[in-house]
Scaffold this active site. Structure first.
Site, PDB file in Angstrom:
ATOM      1  N   SER A 142     -26.801  31.473  76.602  1.00 52.06           N
ATOM      2  CA  SER A 142     -26.145  31.804  75.325  1.00 52.06           C
ATOM      3  C   SER A 142     -24.919  30.932  75.137  1.00 52.06           C
ATOM      4  O   SER A 142     -24.283  30.519  76.120  1.00 52.06           O
ATOM      5  CB  SER A 142     -25.719  33.270  75.311  1.00 52.06           C
ATOM      6  OG  SER A 142     -24.924  33.529  74.173  1.00 52.06           O
ATOM      7  N   TYR A 162     -21.705  40.768  79.303  1.00 51.39           N
ATOM      8  CA  TYR A 162     -22.945  40.030  78.981  1.00 51.39           C
ATOM      9  C   TYR A 162     -22.710  38.527  79.101  1.00 51.39           C
ATOM     10  O   TYR A 162     -23.510  37.805  79.712  1.00 51.39           O
ATOM     11  CB  TYR A 162     -23.381  40.401  77.563  1.00 51.39           C
ATOM     12  CG  TYR A 162     -24.412  39.487  76.942  1.00 51.39           C
ATOM     13  CD1 TYR A 162     -25.756  39.572  77.305  1.00 51.39           C
ATOM     14  CD2 TYR A 162     -24.047  38.540  75.976  1.00 51.39           C
ATOM     15  CE1 TYR A 162     -26.702  38.729  76.725  1.00 51.39           C
ATOM     16  CE2 TYR A 162     -24.983  37.707  75.393  1.00 51.39           C
ATOM     17  CZ  TYR A 162     -26.309  37.807  75.775  1.00 51.39           C
ATOM     18  OH  TYR A 162     -27.250  36.978  75.209  1.00 51.39           O
TER      19      TYR A 162
HETATM   20  N1  LIG Z   1     -30.406  37.248  69.647  1.00 43.99           N
HETATM   21  C1  LIG Z   1     -29.359  36.486  69.891  1.00 43.99           C
HETATM   22  O1  LIG Z   1     -28.478  36.317  69.034  1.00 43.99           O
HETATM   23  C2  LIG Z   1     -29.241  35.770  71.229  1.00 43.99           C
HETATM   24  C3  LIG Z   1     -28.248  34.798  71.349  1.00 43.99           C
HETATM   25  C4  LIG Z   1     -28.107  34.127  72.558  1.00 43.99           C
HETATM   26  C5  LIG Z   1     -28.952  34.414  73.619  1.00 43.99           C
HETATM   27  N2  LIG Z   1     -29.910  35.374  73.484  1.00 43.99           N
HETATM   28  C6  LIG Z   1     -30.766  35.636  74.630  1.00 43.99           C
HETATM   29  O2  LIG Z   1     -32.113  35.424  74.289  1.00 43.99           O
HETATM   30  C7  LIG Z   1     -32.969  36.249  75.086  1.00 43.99           C
HETATM   31  C8  LIG Z   1     -33.896  37.032  74.183  1.00 43.99           C
HETATM   32  O3  LIG Z   1     -33.103  37.828  73.339  1.00 43.99           O
HETATM   33  P1  LIG Z   1     -33.625  38.480  71.978  1.00 43.99           P
HETATM   34  O4  LIG Z   1     -32.572  38.299  70.983  1.00 43.99           O
HETATM   35  O5  LIG Z   1     -35.018  38.036  71.691  1.00 43.99           O
HETATM   36  O6  LIG Z   1     -33.599  40.015  72.413  1.00 43.99           O
HETATM   37  P2  LIG Z   1     -34.540  41.250  72.034  1.00 43.99           P
HETATM   38  O7  LIG Z   1     -35.156  41.053  70.699  1.00 43.99           O
HETATM   39  O8  LIG Z   1     -33.688  42.441  72.293  1.00 43.99           O
HETATM   40  O9  LIG Z   1     -35.702  41.156  73.131  1.00 43.99           O
HETATM   41  C9  LIG Z   1     -35.390  41.299  74.478  1.00 43.99           C
HETATM   42  C10 LIG Z   1     -36.624  41.080  75.314  1.00 43.99           C
HETATM   43  O10 LIG Z   1     -36.257  41.238  76.702  1.00 43.99           O
HETATM   44  C11 LIG Z   1     -37.096  42.207  77.302  1.00 43.99           C
HETATM   45  N3  LIG Z   1     -36.370  42.985  78.305  1.00 43.99           N
HETATM   46  C12 LIG Z   1     -35.126  43.497  78.215  1.00 43.99           C
HETATM   47  N4  LIG Z   1     -34.831  44.205  79.326  1.00 43.99           N
HETATM   48  C13 LIG Z   1     -35.925  44.130  80.124  1.00 43.99           C
HETATM   49  C14 LIG Z   1     -36.243  44.658  81.406  1.00 43.99           C
HETATM   50  N5  LIG Z   1     -35.393  45.409  82.103  1.00 43.99           N
HETATM   51  N6  LIG Z   1     -37.452  44.374  81.925  1.00 43.99           N
HETATM   52  C15 LIG Z   1     -38.343  43.629  81.235  1.00 43.99           C
HETATM   53  N7  LIG Z   1     -38.113  43.104  80.022  1.00 43.99           N
HETATM   54  C16 LIG Z   1     -36.910  43.354  79.479  1.00 43.99           C
HETATM   55  C17 LIG Z   1     -37.576  43.095  76.169  1.00 43.99           C
HETATM   56  O11 LIG Z   1     -38.810  43.664  76.558  1.00 43.99           O
HETATM   57  P3  LIG Z   1     -39.344  45.130  76.107  1.00 43.99           P
HETATM   58  O12 LIG Z   1     -38.985  45.328  74.671  1.00 43.99           O
HETATM   59  O13 LIG Z   1     -40.815  44.999  76.339  1.00 43.99           O
HETATM   60  O14 LIG Z   1     -38.708  46.123  77.026  1.00 43.99           O
HETATM   61  C18 LIG Z   1     -37.710  42.096  75.023  1.00 43.99           C
HETATM   62  O15 LIG Z   1     -38.964  41.460  75.062  1.00 43.99           O
HETATM   63  C19 LIG Z   1     -32.029  37.129  75.909  1.00 43.99           C
HETATM   64  O16 LIG Z   1     -31.866  36.598  77.205  1.00 43.99           O
HETATM   65  C20 LIG Z   1     -30.719  37.065  75.150  1.00 43.99           C
HETATM   66  O17 LIG Z   1     -29.616  37.301  75.969  1.00 43.99           O
HETATM   67  C21 LIG Z   1     -30.074  36.057  72.309  1.00 43.99           C
END
Ligand SMILES: NC(=O)c1ccc[n+]([C@@H]2O[C@H](COP(=O)([O-])OP(=O)(O)OC[C@H]3O[C@@H](n4cnc5c(N)ncnc54)[C@H](OP(=O)(O)O)[C@@H]3O)[C@@H](O)[C@H]2O)c1
Length: 255
Positions: A142, A162
């Site tokens: 991130s 985080y």
């Molecule tokens: N969205 C943003 O603005 C942003 C910015 C920078 C970085 N990121 C990073 O990008 C990545 C994806 O984020 P996103 O925005 O797509 O988030 P999201 O929509 O909340 O999706 C999170 C994903 O991670 C999985 N997950 C979470 N905890 C888990 C666990 N304990 N075991 C197995 N799977 C788990 C969830 O699976 P289930 O639903 O199947 O449990 C889901 O598929 C993350 O690493 C996040 O930190 C996001």
């Protein structure tokens, strides 16, 4: 021939958001995709169906990444599904939390570090024997690993815990890249800014959206596909001379 034809890829946290878009992009590039999920089994199954409907190959596998035994269980299943070689490992699954300094609990820190750092750490440990010449790892970190976002102040909620998990993951990326480079394995990070997913639901309010746009040069909220396309590039041979890097994918945040 497609860029990733004949390749295998595991994407953690592929059921929703950025992981879903990454899986679709890797499948479109020809890879067989292992769609990992935590709780969202139906979303994962429908993604597998969507990839297959488009003529691609996909399988789902579920495991709670915050559980100590999950890395070994995932590695075992991956071996059953792909055999001796995994070409692309995308460490995408993650959780976030915003709180004031006073409100953070030890349980919050445990959950964040177990999921965002310990899970990927042991997944790489357990899968390293399947990674060989030409394989690569991409960690989704991130912009907050390097930049402080939000309003400063002890009373204001922040995502500092985080952010520190993402800093730890970026450090691991460098160590893994140095360690695995001699075996021909590349390791990189993509560092997204604000992306429109469930995790960034603060952008659904006008104030949250304005805060996000104010720190970016490009004036829109990022889409999961914006990140997925960069991951697909890093996974491909076009990125063969890139390792140990963290690529910002943030619309020019905090310039
Ligand atoms: N969205 C943003 O603005 C942003 C910015 C920078 C970085 N990121 C990073 O990008 C990545 C994806 O984020 P996103 O925005 O797509 O988030 P999201 O929509 O909340 O999706 C999170 C994903 O991670 C999985 N997950 C979470 N905890 C888990 C666990 N304990 N075991 C197995 N799977 C788990 C969830 O699976 P289930 O639903 O199947 O449990 C889901 O598929 C993350 O690493 C996040 O930190 C996001």
């Amino acid at each position: 021939m497609k860029q990733l034809e004949g390749k295998t890829a595991l994407v953690t946290g592929a059921s929703r958001g950025i992981g879903r878009a990454i899986s679709l992009a890797l499948a479109a590039a020809g890879a067989k995709v292992l769609v990992h999920y935590g709780r969202s089994v139906e979303e994962a199954e429908s993604l597998v169906e969507a990839i297959r409907k488009d003529g691609g190959e996909a399988e789902s596998l579920g495991a709670d990444l915050s559980a100590p035994e999950s890395a070994g269980a995932i590695a075992e299943r991956v071996r059953q599904l792909v055999g001796a070689k995994l070409d692309v490992l995308v460490l995408n699954a993650g959780v976030s939390k915003a709180a004031t300094l006073a409100a953070y609990s030890t349980a919050d820190l445990d959950t964040l570090f177990e999921t965002n750092v310990r899970g990927p750490f042991f997944l790489v440990q357990q899968l390293v024997s399947l990674l060989g010449e030409g394989s690569n790892i991409i960690a989704v970190t991130s912009v907050v690993a390097r930049e402080v976002v939000g309003k400063p102040g002890v009373e204001n909620p922040s995502i500092m815990a985080y952010a520190s998990t993402k800093g730890a993951l970026e450090t691991l990326v460098k160590y893994w890249a140095a360690m695995l480079g001699p075996s021909g394995v590349r390791v990189n990070a993509v560092a997204p800014g604000v992306i429109d997913t469930d995790m960034s639901n603060f952008t659904k309010t006008e104030a949250g959206r304005e805060t996000a746009l104010a720190m970016q040069a490009l004036k829109r909220i990022g889409k999961p596909e914006d990140v997925a396309d960069v991951v697909a590039f890093l996974a491909s041979d076009a990125a063969r001379w890139i390792t140990g890097a963290s690529i910002p994918v943030d619309g020019g945040s905090k310039l």
